[in-house]
Structure formats: C-alpha cells, structure tokens
Motif scaffolding. Sequence first.
Motif, PDB file in Angstrom:
ATOM      1  N   VAL A  92       0.851  -1.193   0.000  1.00 35.33           N
ATOM      2  CA  VAL A  92       0.000   0.000   0.000  1.00 35.33           C
ATOM      3  C   VAL A  92       0.882   1.236   0.000  1.00 35.33           C
ATOM      4  CG1 VAL A  92      -1.710   1.327   1.303  1.00 35.33           C
ATOM      5  CG2 VAL A  92      -1.904  -1.170   1.166  1.00 35.33           C
ATOM      6  N   SER A  93       0.524   2.207  -0.828  1.00 36.68           N
ATOM      7  CA  SER A  93       1.212   3.489  -0.885  1.00 36.68           C
ATOM      8  C   SER A  93       0.284   4.556  -0.322  1.00 36.68           C
ATOM      9  CB  SER A  93       1.594   3.821  -2.331  1.00 36.68           C
ATOM     10  OG  SER A  93       2.140   5.115  -2.431  1.00 36.68           O
ATOM     11  N   ILE A  94       0.698   5.198   0.785  1.00 33.33           N
ATOM     12  CA  ILE A  94      -0.123   6.204   1.453  1.00 33.33           C
ATOM     13  C   ILE A  94       0.496   7.574   1.215  1.00 33.33           C
ATOM     14  CG2 ILE A  94      -1.097   6.965   3.643  1.00 33.33           C
ATOM     15  CD1 ILE A  94      -0.710   4.104   4.675  1.00 33.33           C
ATOM     16  N   SER A  95      -0.302   8.524   0.747  1.00 37.01           N
ATOM     17  CA  SER A  95       0.196   9.873   0.505  1.00 37.01           C
ATOM     18  C   SER A  95      -0.779  10.895   1.079  1.00 37.01           C
ATOM     19  CB  SER A  95       0.386  10.125  -0.995  1.00 37.01           C
ATOM     20  OG  SER A  95      -0.847   9.973  -1.683  1.00 37.01           O
ATOM     21  N   LYS A  96      -0.228  12.042   1.471  1.00 38.35           N
ATOM     22  CA  LYS A  96      -1.062  13.107   2.011  1.00 38.35           C
ATOM     23  C   LYS A  96      -1.687  13.888   0.866  1.00 38.35           C
ATOM     24  CE  LYS A  96      -1.016  17.075   5.128  1.00 38.35           C
ATOM     25  NZ  LYS A  96      -0.193  17.925   6.014  1.00 38.35           N
ATOM     26  N   GLY A  97      -3.018  13.878   0.806  1.00 34.07           N
ATOM     27  CA  GLY A  97      -3.702  14.555  -0.279  1.00 34.07           C
ATOM     28  C   GLY A  97      -4.473  15.777   0.148  1.00 34.07           C
ATOM     29  N   GLY A  98      -4.667  15.939   1.477  1.00 34.44           N
ATOM     30  CA  GLY A  98      -5.416  17.080   2.001  1.00 34.44           C
ATOM     31  C   GLY A  98      -4.689  17.679   3.184  1.00 34.44           C
TER      32      GLY A  98
END
Length: 284
Positions: free
Chosen positions: A227-233
């Motif tokens: 899983v790749s988790i990124s900050k989008g907000g």
Amino acid sequence: MSTQETGALIESVNNMTATVTGKMGEIDKKVNHATESVPNAIRSMASVNFFVSNDGHDLTGNGSFNKPFKTILFAIKQAIPGSFVTINLFGNQEYICESNVHHNSSHGKNILITVYHANSEVVIKPKITFRMTKNPKGTWDDAYVCNYFEGEDFSLTIRDVDIIHESIPTGGKPYYNHTFGGVVTRGTVNSGGLNVTLRFVNCGLATGDHPFVTGLMGYLNVHLRVVSISKGGTMDSLFPKVNNNMAMIIGLQSVSISGFTSNLPDNVFSYDPTKAANVLSCGL
C-alpha cells in the motif's frame, strides 16, 4: 351383506388407503423439499456476489455482470448482516462515493471490494473517490462528512483498487472532532462504538481533510500490504487519536508513506509508541 357388496367395500377401502398413502407421500416430498431449500436459501444470503459499474443502475440492475448496480453503497445494502459480500468493480473506472448519514449499512457484514478480472486479463486498477458532502440532515453546523462505511461491527477489505479521500470544498468545514464523518465511521448503535477490521491490499491511498476512520471508542484491526499512502489534504493522519479510546492492532507489509509532517507510522496511524504493546511491521 352379500359377498359382492363386501368385496366392493373392501375394494373401496383399499382404494382410499392407496389414495391417502399417495397424498402422504406427496406431502412428505414437499416437506423434504421445503426443509432442504431453507439451508440453501440461508447459504445464498450468507455469501453474495455483486458487480458495480458507472454504466449500471441501482433501480433496474440486479448486481449481475450484465446488469450491474451503479453504486457500491447500494450493493452493500442488499446484503444481510452476518453475510460476506463481494463487490466487483470494473477496471479503469472512477467510482464517486458519497452518502447520507445514519444508514448503518455496513453493520455486521464482511465486505470485499475488488477489481474484476476476466480470464486473468490485466486491467487498469479502478479508483474510488470518497466525497465529503455537506451533512444532508442539516445538523452539526453544516459540517462536511462522508460516512460511507457506517456501522458498529464489520470488516472491510479493499484489494487492487486505488483510494482517494477527497478534500472538503473551499469554504466548507469538517465535523468538529474526530469521532464522526470519516469514510469508515461509527454507526448509531451502541453509543457510537466501533469494532472494525480493515484490510487494504495492493492499493494507493490519498488522505483528505478529515480522518479516514472516525469513532468514539472501540477496536480497530488494520492490515496493509503493498500500500502506498500519501497526504492529499490537510489531514496529517489516517485514524483518530488514541485519546478517543480506540484500541488498535496494526500490521504493515511493504507500505510506503509520503507527504506528511512525519512519515513515521506512529504519526500517520495515530498511536503513541511509548504506550504501544507491539507494532507489527514488515518491509515498511
């Protein structure tokens, strides 16, 4: 009574006995059939398989490959509590997911959302965009919430699908704390407790302006693999803070984290490493 009359009477009795025996046999067959059909009906409800497509229709579709539903939430609502529901998405589609609140549609269910592969074909992963909408009930000061998977006790597995938790529109505001309004959230039973197992496999996950999971109290069992988790907000973590009385077990394998103030798991998953009994991680 003459011999002829006696013979006729005996024959009549024998015919009646044969008729009754035949009827009893028919009744027994119908009872057996009905008895056998009950477990089959229960089994058919305990495990259901639906297809969802942007080209589908919630009212005229039946959830089959040829007549899919349009929304994931409608498919979930067709399953009964205690059942295992598989929701097949089609590749290279974006599914916009928004809902009202207090529907408890996920409560008591085991939900698998995955992409449909025909004959092992390679497909482009679908994308689910969870949209924050102004609370349709008009309470909580017009806060924006999602509440897509809502209930007290359920499991959710998302596999081979990319996930976006959409930001709140300009000028809008989230629910004032982290106990409500997330994509996965408490229902209206048991005073807002949450007992949920989450499994994400081969997914991309972009955060939004509110925690992905919200609840007052309870237990959160999380397993992430590839899983790749990124900050989008603006939100700097996925889960509510531990002071919300949320016990967590977190298993991570081949998970990448980027874009947060701190990309360490304790920040993104909101736990205190000094109080954690054990952190299960492999290949992070």
